[in-house]
Design a protein around this motif. Structure first.
Motif, PDB file in Angstrom:
ATOM      1  N   HIS A 118      10.186  15.253   6.654  1.00 34.35           N
ATOM      2  CA  HIS A 118       9.264  15.376   5.532  1.00 34.35           C
ATOM      3  C   HIS A 118      10.075  15.680   4.278  1.00 34.35           C
ATOM      4  CE1 HIS A 118       5.138  17.161   4.018  1.00 34.35           C
ATOM      5  NE2 HIS A 118       5.342  15.915   3.619  1.00 34.35           N
ATOM      6  N   ALA A 119      10.041  14.788   3.330  1.00 32.50           N
ATOM      7  CA  ALA A 119      10.834  15.018   2.120  1.00 32.50           C
ATOM      8  C   ALA A 119      10.333  14.112   1.008  1.00 32.50           C
ATOM      9  CB  ALA A 119      12.317  14.737   2.363  1.00 32.50           C
TER      10      ALA A 119
ATOM     11  N   ALA B  12       3.296   3.101   5.038  1.00 35.69           N
ATOM     12  CA  ALA B  12       4.310   2.622   4.115  1.00 35.69           C
ATOM     13  C   ALA B  12       5.180   1.573   4.801  1.00 35.69           C
ATOM     14  CB  ALA B  12       5.175   3.789   3.650  1.00 35.69           C
ATOM     15  N   VAL B  13       5.406   0.452   4.111  1.00 34.72           N
ATOM     16  CA  VAL B  13       6.390  -0.519   4.604  1.00 34.72           C
ATOM     17  C   VAL B  13       7.778   0.060   4.331  1.00 34.72           C
ATOM     18  CG1 VAL B  13       7.286  -2.858   4.375  1.00 34.72           C
ATOM     19  CG2 VAL B  13       4.813  -2.441   4.209  1.00 34.72           C
ATOM     20  N   LEU B  14       8.004   0.442   3.079  1.00 37.36           N
ATOM     21  CA  LEU B  14       9.175   1.249   2.720  1.00 37.36           C
ATOM     22  C   LEU B  14       8.650   2.429   1.913  1.00 37.36           C
ATOM     23  CD1 LEU B  14      11.773  -1.459   1.547  1.00 37.36           C
ATOM     24  CD2 LEU B  14      11.684  -0.294   3.765  1.00 37.36           C
ATOM     25  N   ALA B  15       9.191   3.600   2.174  1.00 37.50           N
ATOM     26  CA  ALA B  15       8.688   4.802   1.517  1.00 37.50           C
ATOM     27  C   ALA B  15       8.931   4.718   0.006  1.00 37.50           C
ATOM     28  CB  ALA B  15       9.377   6.033   2.088  1.00 37.50           C
TER      29      ALA B  15
ATOM     30  N   GLN C 107      10.772  11.512  10.696  1.00 37.94           N
ATOM     31  CA  GLN C 107      12.179  11.140  10.841  1.00 37.94           C
ATOM     32  C   GLN C 107      12.253   9.741  11.441  1.00 37.94           C
ATOM     33  OE1 GLN C 107      14.657  12.738  14.005  1.00 37.94           O
ATOM     34  NE2 GLN C 107      16.160  13.357  12.494  1.00 37.94           N
ATOM     35  N   GLY C 108      12.964   8.867  10.759  1.00 36.99           N
ATOM     36  CA  GLY C 108      13.040   7.483  11.216  1.00 36.99           C
ATOM     37  C   GLY C 108      12.180   6.540  10.397  1.00 36.99           C
ATOM     38  N   GLN C 109      11.445   7.087   9.436  1.00 37.31           N
ATOM     39  CA  GLN C 109      10.612   6.216   8.587  1.00 37.31           C
ATOM     40  C   GLN C 109      11.493   5.281   7.750  1.00 37.31           C
ATOM     41  OE1 GLN C 109       7.631   8.154   6.100  1.00 37.31           O
ATOM     42  NE2 GLN C 109       7.233   6.233   5.003  1.00 37.31           N
ATOM     43  N   GLU C 110      10.978   4.089   7.501  1.00 31.32           N
ATOM     44  CA  GLU C 110      11.696   3.052   6.772  1.00 31.32           C
ATOM     45  C   GLU C 110      11.795   3.423   5.290  1.00 31.32           C
ATOM     46  OE1 GLU C 110       9.045   2.763   8.717  1.00 31.32           O
ATOM     47  OE2 GLU C 110       9.686   1.554  10.427  1.00 31.32           O
ATOM     48  N   VAL C 111      13.020   3.385   4.742  1.00 32.60           N
ATOM     49  CA  VAL C 111      13.231   3.790   3.351  1.00 32.60           C
ATOM     50  C   VAL C 111      13.753   2.623   2.495  1.00 32.60           C
ATOM     51  CG1 VAL C 111      14.582   5.311   1.838  1.00 32.60           C
ATOM     52  CG2 VAL C 111      13.624   6.197   3.967  1.00 32.60           C
ATOM     53  N   ALA C 112      14.624   1.819   3.055  1.00 31.64           N
ATOM     54  CA  ALA C 112      15.179   0.679   2.315  1.00 31.64           C
ATOM     55  C   ALA C 112      15.728  -0.299   3.343  1.00 31.64           C
ATOM     56  CB  ALA C 112      16.306   1.135   1.385  1.00 31.64           C
TER      57      ALA C 112
ATOM     58  N   TYR D  69      17.031  13.489  -1.335  1.00 33.72           N
ATOM     59  CA  TYR D  69      15.745  13.967  -0.817  1.00 33.72           C
ATOM     60  C   TYR D  69      15.503  15.406  -1.256  1.00 33.72           C
ATOM     61  CZ  TYR D  69      15.823  10.078   2.560  1.00 33.72           C
ATOM     62  OH  TYR D  69      15.852   8.850   3.159  1.00 33.72           O
ATOM     63  N   ASP D  70      14.259  15.682  -1.570  1.00 32.77           N
ATOM     64  CA  ASP D  70      13.824  17.065  -1.742  1.00 32.77           C
ATOM     65  C   ASP D  70      13.058  17.417  -0.458  1.00 32.77           C
ATOM     66  OD1 ASP D  70      12.855  19.482  -2.524  1.00 32.77           O
ATOM     67  OD2 ASP D  70      11.422  18.687  -3.987  1.00 32.77           O
TER      68      ASP D  70
END
Lengths: 290, 796
Positions: B60-61, B103-106, B113-118, B139-140
């Protein structure tokens, strides 16, 4: 497919060649034998090395089991499968076959090596516990063929750390042979082929009815595989008995330092240290007598 | 080299029958056994690029910034895409199968943890993966919600601040049954037993991970997408809706699939990323996730925290069942279930028993864990339902001092009560439970096992016997109340008979290993008399198969199997008319048997289906009003689900010193109605039972308190091997479905549903001398040892 970071690769043609490469490349290089620990770590990018030096062609030099009157010498590149199938090793130290039967699976055992197992220095590693139990000596060769011999306690510096320095390699393991020996190994695992929740090895040396010496080695209960001198002290000179095994188990439970993780709670692991110590001592004594 | 001169007798059934049902080796196996299967990762297209996904390292960030410049400059890299870039095209979010968004990308936050970012697109897989290391994300880090029990506390961190007006982590509430009637039954019952149960989060872990190859042709505007999907047609429609590509310009191809188990029902961000990447680069793009990505980010299963309550008379008549469930749905509600069934088919928690009242109240919450929720061969949450009821029935038996088999036999729905409407509104189509149970007990030698157990207990040995009896509900489903995002759950089927009497049948469902190419050939063969070897089964390509919702929830045989039988009958009806012309008799004077029509009373005057096929395509005249050709198409809308059942008995031994559980025997008697290919059925049962051993004894996706997934590799997430399972002892009874054209019910998930409670019941039974009434899965040695000391705990 998990892919490692880029690295360069060379196949060593002799032990001296491998040591020469290690000496030149320093800490950026790593030997690869079976690769069953190193490659997964590299694929997960937990380990990144610039150079891999493949020593699989050195089996003629480093793959052997030699049984002598005072000592068994095992080359560092001896495969698990060779350890499992060696009749002479089984006769001297049945603990090896006990352990090998519960190490990973046949695919891993076909490739993985004694030296690789010890050098990985995983606190849960079975052969480290076996070698600790048998009071093994590790032969480390350095530049110019210089060799030094260290005990298992000296060999394992910490989790995943050994006494082998840059430019050196483990070439042989020596196991002292004494009369009246019996040995055994037992492991509790969540599933066949998993790392140990806890495992224990035991070796006893009998003369007449009495225990001349005894050693117990535990895995997965602390930062390294653990030999327990207090058990040796408590057993020496005594007649084997259930109450003596109980006492040894209690010492094992009290002297280890397991951590709670997915494999089990610290309390359970301590319980297993006692239980498996009792079981392996019992079987080691049976074998010493037969 | 061994030469096989003769196959085992069991494989002769089909040869003896010329057509139809029976044991028959799988038509698809030669290519799998020879390594000639063709999976998504085998697809190689000219100029193809490779895509790798950067994933969130924390649960979570807030995303402060993303710098992609170093990655863009990395050798071989063609594109680096972030959520912000997708947002400009309106593609940063996509709908889930449960009317939520994911989200497709965040863009704003990462929520597990493991969510798609780029993602990076590069010339090879290595370059793409290496460039991920060069993307700098700041990340915050925020406090995560990991324990579902904490999700609704007032001070819990808010996960879904993307949803308008959302002020807490509540996902949905759901109830079924009659609360007041259930309360009344509980108030007057002699005995009420209550038990808290956790069905831990597990993962289907198919051997093949998820992936796709997207190939967008900018000239004709057509997208070809090879992807690991259990539902190619449904995916095509959803891509059309989400991406705005006209549906006729999308071809989804699901080639050989290396295991699904529900893991390949959802649309994952990776598929969408591959499509976007192909459009952006103008090249085909391949994305194949690695094992860790599959385990940490794709559809998990279960994660239900349940309280089960059961009310009964002192003499063992079950009156009511009540349950309260806290469901952990992860960061996005990605459950794949019919829209009107947010808890899937959990409503069948009343099991196989004739009771007076039942009630369930459920609350689902968001947590900082991967989305998903319906997977691992669960029949839309029937795994959880059957586990609940079969565990609390055992608790009741313990309380009453009754034998658990006897208690079940006493409370079964009786054969004459079918169709039986349960207290939660499900209409069980058919069933005859007692013979199934008795057969399992006979096979097990139940009385003898109990005697053995008594002797062993006297010696301090730990042996347990566990029973589970389940009723499944499979074959979703009637379109009047079952749809996924508005798409009705009916399935098409098309059959063409070629001039020489060979046939091709096209299915809307897609095999992930179930043996469709054999089973469906046998279904058609049985109806039309063409041998299975002469029938090609096509599936998995949306341009070449009729529309339908795909393979999951054991629905292929109940839905598409019915469609295949009916389309074959439709072809046979036409063949009958052509035959009447050929034999110059009226249609009513023809009799059908094993692939030929003959004149009634004159078996020598006949035409075979092959003769008719040639006539249908030939030069001669056809009867008045009959078109040439011999083919048909239908769409089958099931009138009800089918309700297979089964009785499972498990025998375990536990080492009192180490608390290790050994499954010594497992007897599985399944009733799935008409049996098309018993060998395939047994194979499905064997697989499901093995899954059950995994779930009961070792599998769990665990998290630490920071939300780090502790099961991110197969070293950490254990799945069973052949060494953990006994030789399965299978048996069967046959109670056909009254509404299914061939009386068949589904069977693919029966064993996964039925086996975990049998194993847990056996372990708990073994631990009875320690006063244990319940212990949660996974029953690892450490957790069994805790239970032996009176310290059984829910898993974390």
């Amino acid at each position: 497919m998990q892919v490692p970071a880029p690295f360069e690769y060379e196949r060593a043609t002799s032990v001296d060649h491998a040591i020469g490469l290690l000496e030149r490349l320093g800490s950026t290089a790593r030997l690869i034998a079976g690769g069953h620990s190193l490659l997964p770590m590299m694929k997960l990018r937990l380990a990144n090395f610039d150079y891999l030096i493949d020593i699989n062609d050195l089996h003629a030099e480093l793959g052997y089991i030699e049984t002598g009157p005072d000592e068994v010498r095992i080359g560092a590149l001896t495969r698990h499968r060779e350890l499992l199938e060696s009749a002479q090793l089984a006769a001297a130290f049945p603990i090896f076959a006990d352990a090998e039967r519960v190490i990973a699976d046949p695919v891993v055992r076909n490739r993985g090596t004694l030296g690789g197992s010890l050098c990985q220095a995983d606190p849960s590693e079975d052969l480290s516990a076996v070698c600790t139990t048998l009071d093994a000596r590790c032969v480390i060769r350095g530049p110019g063929g210089a060799e030094r011999v260290v005990s298992m306690e000296e060999f394992h510096v910490g989790p995943y750390e050994t006494a082998v320095a840059d430019g050196e390699m483990l070439v042989e393991v020596r196991l002292p042979v004494r009369p009246g020996c019996g040995s055994a190994y037992e492991k509790v695992e969540r599933r066949a082929g998993d790392w140990a929740v806890v495992s224990a090895g035991a070796a006893v040396w009998l003369d007449g009815g009495a225990i001349v010496d005894a050693r117990v080695g535990l895995a997965a209960v602390g930062p390294n595989t653990t030999g327990i001198p207090e058990i040796s002290a408590a057993l020496r000179g005594r007649e084997p008995s259930e109450s003596l095994f109980e006492q040894a188990g209690a010492i094992a439970a009290g002297s280890c330092d397991p951590a709670t993780d997915q494999r089990g709670s610290a309390d359970y692991k301590r319980h297993l240290a006692a239980e498996l110590t009792r079981r392996t001592l019992r079987r080691a004594v049976e074998r010493a007598r037969s | 080299m061994t030469t096989v001169h003769e196959r085992a007798d069991t494989f002769h059934d089909n040869d003896q029958k010329p057509v139809g049902y029976g044991r028959m080796l799988r038509k698809e196996d030669p290519r799998f056994l020879r390594g000639r299967g063709r999976y998504v990762d085998d697809v190689q297209l000219p100029g193809m690029l490779h895509l790798a996904i950067l994933r969130a390292p924390v649960a979570h960030a807030r995303i402060v910034s993303i710098d992609t410049s170093a990655a863009e400059a990395s050798p071989g890299v063609r594109a680096v895409v972030t959520g912000a870039m997708l947002a400009q095209q309106g593609l940063a979010w996509m709908p889930t199968l449960s009317n939520d968004v994911q989200a497709v990308l965040a863009t704003d936050k990462v929520r597990f943890q493991g969510q798609e970012v780029a993602f990076v697109v590069a010339e090879d897989r290595y370059a793409a993966r290496d460039a991920l290391e060069l993307i700098d994300v700041e990340y915050d880090v925020l406090d995560p919600v990991i324990d579902a029990r904490r999700a609704l506390e007032p001070d819990a961190p808010l996960i879904r601040d993307d949803l308008d007006g959302k002020a807490n982590n509540h996902c949905f509430d759901w109830e079924t049954g009659d609360e007041a009637a259930t309360e009344a039954v509980f108030a007057r019952a002699d005995v009420v037993v209550s038990q808290d149960l956790v069905y831990p989060r597990v993962h289907p872990a198919p051997m093949e991970t998820c992936g796709a190859v997207a190939d967008f042709d900018a000239v004709d505007g057509k997208l070809r997408l090879w992807s690991t999907t259990q539902a190619p047609h449904a995916h095509r429609t959803l891509y059309a809706i989400v991406a705005g590509i006209p549906e006729h310009k999308i071809q989804v191809i699901s080639p050989d699939i290396g295991g699904g188990f529900g893991n390949k029902v959802p649309i994952y961000p990776g598929y969408v990323c591959a499509i976007v990447a192909s459009i952006v680069t103008g090249k085909p793009v391949k994305w194949m996730e690695d094992r860790s990505e599959n385990l940490i980010s794709t559809g998990f299963a279960r994660d239900y925290i349940m309280r089960g309550e059961i009310a009964a008379t002192r003499d063992g008549r079950i009156l009511g069942i009540r349950t309260n469930v806290l469901a952990d749905h992860g960061a996005f509600n990605g459950t794949a279930a019919p829209v009107k069934y947010p808890a899937g088919f959990f409503g069948v928690f009343t099991g196989s028993y004739d009771i007076e009242a039942a009630y369930c109240r459920m609350t689902a919450v968001y947590t900082n864990k991967a989305p998903g929720g319906v997977a691992y061969a669960c029949s839309f949450r029937i795994t959880e339902a059957v586990y609940l009821v079969e565990r609390i029935v055992d608790c009741l038996a313990d309380e009453l001092g009754m034998d658990p088999a006897e208690l079940r036999l006493k409370n079964f729905i009786k054969p004459e009560q079918f169709p039986y409407t349960t207290r939660t509104g499900w209409v069980y189509d058919s069933g005859n439970y007692e013979p199934t149970m008795r057969l399992a007990m006979d096979m097990a030698g139940y009385a003898e096992l109990r005697r053995e157990q008594e002797e062993k207990r006297a010696r301090g040995e730990l042996m347990g016997i566990g029973i589970a009896f389940f009723t499944e509900a499979v074959g979703a489903g009637p379109r009047k109340n079952m749809d996924i995002l508005g798409l009705g759950m009916a399935d098409g089927c098309e059959l063409r008979v070629h001039p020489t009497g060979k046939a091709v049948v096209r299915l809307s469902v897609q095999s992930q290993g179930q043996g469709h190419e054999t089973t469906f050939a046998q279904i058609v063969a049985e109806e039309i008399g063409i041998p299975p070897a002469d029938i090609e089964v096509l599936h998995g390509d949306t341009d070449n198969t009729p529309f339908g919702l795909g393979t999951y929830g054991s629905r292929s045989t109940p839905v598409s199997g019915a469609a295949a039988a009916l389309v074959a009958r439709k072809v046979r009806d036409k063949a009958r008319i052509i035959a009447s012309g050929m034999l110059e008799v009226s249609v009513a004077d023809l009799e059908w048997e094993k692939g030929a029509f003959h004149v009634k009373g004159d078996p020598g005057t006949s035409v075979t289906i092959q003769d008719i096929a040639m006539r249908a395509h030939g030069a001669g005249d056809l009867p008045e009003g009959i078109e040439g050709g011999l083919e048909a198409q239908i769409c089958y809308n099931p009138s009800n689900l089918t309700y297979p059942h089964g009785a499972y008995i498990c025998v375990v031994d536990i080492d009192p010193g180490t608390a290790q559980v050994k499954v010594r025997r497992f007897i599985a008697v399944d009733d799935c109605g008409t049996r098309i290919n018993p060998m395939i059925i047994e194979g499905q049962v064997h697989g499901g039972l093995t899954d059950g051993v995994g779930m009961a004894l070792m599998e769990m996706i665990a998290f630490d308190e920071d939300g780090n997934c502790l099961g991110a590799s197969l070293m950490d997430y254990l799945i069973p091997t052949s060494l953990e399972v006994p030789d399965w002892e299978t048996g069967f009874t046959v109670t056909p479905s009254p509404h299914h054209p061939i009386g068949a019910k589904g069977v693919g998930e029966s064993a996964t549903v039925g086996s975990p409670p049998a194993i847990v019941n056996a372990v708990v039974d073994a631990l009875k001398p320690f006063g244990v009434r319940h212990a949660d899965m996974p029953l690892t040695p450490s957790r069994v040892w805790d239970a032996m000391r009176g310290q059984a705990r829910p898993p974390v």
